[in-house]
Motif scaffolding. Structure first.
Motif, mmCIF file in Angstrom:
data_model
loop_
_atom_site.group_PDB
_atom_site.id
_atom_site.type_symbol
_atom_site.label_atom_id
_atom_site.label_comp_id
_atom_site.label_asym_id
_atom_site.label_seq_id
_atom_site.Cartn_x
_atom_site.Cartn_y
_atom_site.Cartn_z
ATOM 1 N N GLY A 1 6.209 23.644 -7.468
ATOM 2 C CA GLY A 1 5.159 24.073 -8.392
ATOM 3 C C GLY A 1 3.883 23.259 -8.357
ATOM 4 N N LEU A 2 3.750 22.312 -7.429
ATOM 5 C CA LEU A 2 2.525 21.526 -7.315
ATOM 6 C C LEU A 2 1.656 22.093 -6.196
ATOM 7 N N SER A 3 0.350 21.865 -6.309
ATOM 8 C CA SER A 3 -0.563 22.277 -5.244
ATOM 9 C C SER A 3 -0.886 21.071 -4.368
ATOM 10 N N ALA A 4 -1.334 21.339 -3.146
ATOM 11 C CA ALA A 4 -1.747 20.257 -2.251
ATOM 12 C C ALA A 4 -2.901 19.475 -2.870
ATOM 13 N N THR B 1 3.662 5.088 10.539
ATOM 14 C CA THR B 1 3.056 6.351 10.994
ATOM 15 C C THR B 1 1.934 6.817 10.072
ATOM 16 N N GLU B 2 1.713 6.110 8.962
ATOM 17 C CA GLU B 2 0.713 6.466 7.939
ATOM 18 C C GLU B 2 0.923 7.883 7.412
ATOM 19 N N GLU B 3 2.173 8.257 7.195
ATOM 20 C CA GLU B 3 2.491 9.608 6.737
ATOM 21 C C GLU B 3 3.317 9.586 5.456
ATOM 22 N N ALA B 4 3.103 10.589 4.632
ATOM 23 C CA ALA B 4 3.878 10.770 3.413
ATOM 24 C C ALA B 4 4.538 12.144 3.456
ATOM 25 N N VAL B 5 5.838 12.181 3.213
ATOM 26 C CA VAL B 5 6.573 13.446 3.159
ATOM 27 C C VAL B 5 6.956 13.679 1.701
ATOM 28 N N VAL B 6 6.507 14.806 1.152
ATOM 29 C CA VAL B 6 6.687 15.089 -0.273
ATOM 30 C C VAL B 6 7.471 16.379 -0.460
ATOM 31 N N GLU B 7 8.512 16.299 -1.260
ATOM 32 C CA GLU B 7 9.278 17.488 -1.642
ATOM 33 C C GLU B 7 8.978 17.763 -3.112
ATOM 34 N N HIS B 8 8.446 18.937 -3.377
ATOM 35 C CA HIS B 8 8.010 19.228 -4.741
ATOM 36 C C HIS B 8 8.241 20.694 -5.081
ATOM 37 N N CYS C 1 0.837 -1.201 0.000
ATOM 38 C CA CYS C 1 0.000 0.000 0.000
ATOM 39 C C CYS C 1 0.872 1.252 0.000
ATOM 40 N N SER C 2 1.907 1.248 0.844
ATOM 41 C CA SER C 2 2.791 2.413 0.906
ATOM 42 C C SER C 2 3.536 2.600 -0.412
ATOM 43 N N VAL C 3 3.900 1.491 -1.055
ATOM 44 C CA VAL C 3 4.569 1.569 -2.362
ATOM 45 C C VAL C 3 3.614 2.141 -3.405
ATOM 46 N N THR C 4 2.338 1.737 -3.333
ATOM 47 C CA THR C 4 1.329 2.231 -4.277
ATOM 48 C C THR C 4 1.129 3.736 -4.136
ATOM 49 N N VAL C 5 1.029 4.199 -2.886
ATOM 50 C CA VAL C 5 0.870 5.635 -2.628
ATOM 51 C C VAL C 5 2.096 6.396 -3.130
ATOM 52 N N GLU C 6 3.268 5.860 -2.827
ATOM 53 C CA GLU C 6 4.513 6.508 -3.248
ATOM 54 C C GLU C 6 4.593 6.611 -4.764
ATOM 55 N N SER C 7 4.209 5.530 -5.434
ATOM 56 C CA SER C 7 4.241 5.510 -6.899
ATOM 57 C C SER C 7 3.266 6.530 -7.486
ATOM 58 N N ALA C 8 2.077 6.649 -6.888
ATOM 59 C CA ALA C 8 1.067 7.594 -7.376
ATOM 60 C C ALA C 8 1.555 9.029 -7.264
ATOM 61 N N ILE C 9 2.242 9.337 -6.170
ATOM 62 C CA ILE C 9 2.751 10.702 -5.969
ATOM 63 C C ILE C 9 3.928 10.981 -6.900
ATOM 64 N N LYS C 10 4.789 9.987 -7.101
ATOM 65 C CA LYS C 10 5.951 10.164 -7.969
ATOM 66 C C LYS C 10 5.556 10.504 -9.397
ATOM 67 N N LYS C 11 4.396 10.012 -9.834
ATOM 68 C CA LYS C 11 3.936 10.266 -11.203
ATOM 69 C C LYS C 11 3.669 11.756 -11.447
ATOM 70 N N LEU C 12 3.541 12.525 -10.361
ATOM 71 C CA LEU C 12 3.303 13.971 -10.503
ATOM 72 C C LEU C 12 4.596 14.724 -10.814
ATOM 73 N N GLY C 13 5.728 14.025 -10.729
ATOM 74 C CA GLY C 13 7.007 14.675 -11.016
ATOM 75 C C GLY C 13 7.623 15.367 -9.821
ATOM 76 N N VAL C 14 7.355 14.860 -8.620
ATOM 77 C CA VAL C 14 7.924 15.462 -7.415
ATOM 78 C C VAL C 14 9.417 15.157 -7.325
ATOM 79 N N LYS C 15 10.121 15.961 -6.551
ATOM 80 C CA LYS C 15 11.560 15.746 -6.391
ATOM 81 C C LYS C 15 11.830 14.499 -5.562
#
Length: 269
Positions: A49-52, A40-47, A18-32
């Protein structure tokens, strides 16, 4: 444009895939970079020009949810054009997911990420721009969201247990047709959450615990149905897999229940 670091609380993860699936979905947005922690059920995203809103929509489209908070604000002495301006400007603010304006009541329903933004910061944003307002409602929906998740699994567990027990009793009494009919709610309702999870994993070209449960229960049910159709009511072979099938589904149904997160959100853990 400067880089932004945002944290999101994910709801609905119950295994490493599940965590891999979430990570993959976010990566497709082109995040750094993105890091999803199952514990902890948390995702830390460095990006940049993207909106929340884009990130939250990507997570929801992958089949999971995000903890959000709501603020209902009534603006005083403003025109419709000003309401549109405030709405559009707020949506560009870090941590704001969506702003829904109501032109009749001159109010704004603001959905935001409480891990990136607080209600006081939104109020300060409005004050700095000279707007007078009144807070009608402020809510962080962690406990309500987890309660809905808990209730969803609880209902399926109850239905699976009741109809699973009936199916077993009918089978032992040699009422195979009634046993087969009784197991359908277990397969189609209690087990549906696993089938949806397996389909979601398949769409993301991966597998998870839902895939395993769906395959095992699906094969068992298919075999039981084949046995019934092949041998008829009185000559069904031993042992029939129906009892083992719905017992498996009922017990595994308990595992993903987010009880621990719910207790923690209520301050009981």
């Amino acid at each position: 444009m400067s880089e932004v670091l945002e944290e999101f609380k994910i709801v609905g993860m119950h295994c490493a895939t599940c965590s891999v699936t979430v990570e993959s979905a976010i990566k497709k947005l082109g995040v750094k970079s993105v890091s999803v922690n199952l514990a902890t059920e948390e995702a830390v995203v460095e990006h940049q020009g993207l909106s929340a809103k884009q990130i939250v929509e990507a997570i929801r489209q992958a089949g999971y949810d995000v903890l959000t908070a709501y603020l209902l604000v009534e603006l005083e002495n403003v025109s419709e054009d000003e309401i549109s301006y405030v709405s559009n400007s707020l949506e560009k603010t870090k941590g704001v997911i969506e702003v829904t304006p109501n032109y009749v009541t001159h109010s704004l329903k603001i959905e935001y990420n409480p891990y990136s933004l607080g209600a006081t910061e939104i109020e300060d944003w409005l004050r700095k721009r000279g707007y007078s307002f009144k807070i009608l409602q402020s809510q962080v929906e962690e406990s309500s969201l987890l309660k809905r998740e808990f209730s969803k699994y609880k209902k399926r567990l109850v239905v699976g247990s009741v109809f699973g027990a009936l199916s077993l009793v009918f089978y032992l009494l040699r009422f195979e047709l009634l046993s087969l009919v009784s197991v359908l709610p277990v397969q189609l309702y209690s087990g549906s959450i696993f089938y949806r999870g397996a389909y979601r994993a398949l769409k993301n070209k991966t597998s998870n615990m839902d895939t395993l449960v769906s395959l095992s229960s699906g094969v068992a049910f298919a075999y039981a149905l084949y046995s019934f159709l092949q041998y008829g009511i009185s000559r069904s072979p031993q042992p029939c897999l129906l009892p083992q099938h719905h017992r498996l589904v009922c017990f595994l149904q308990v595992l993903p229940i987010p009880g621990r997160q719910l207790l923690r959100s209520l301050g009981l853990l």
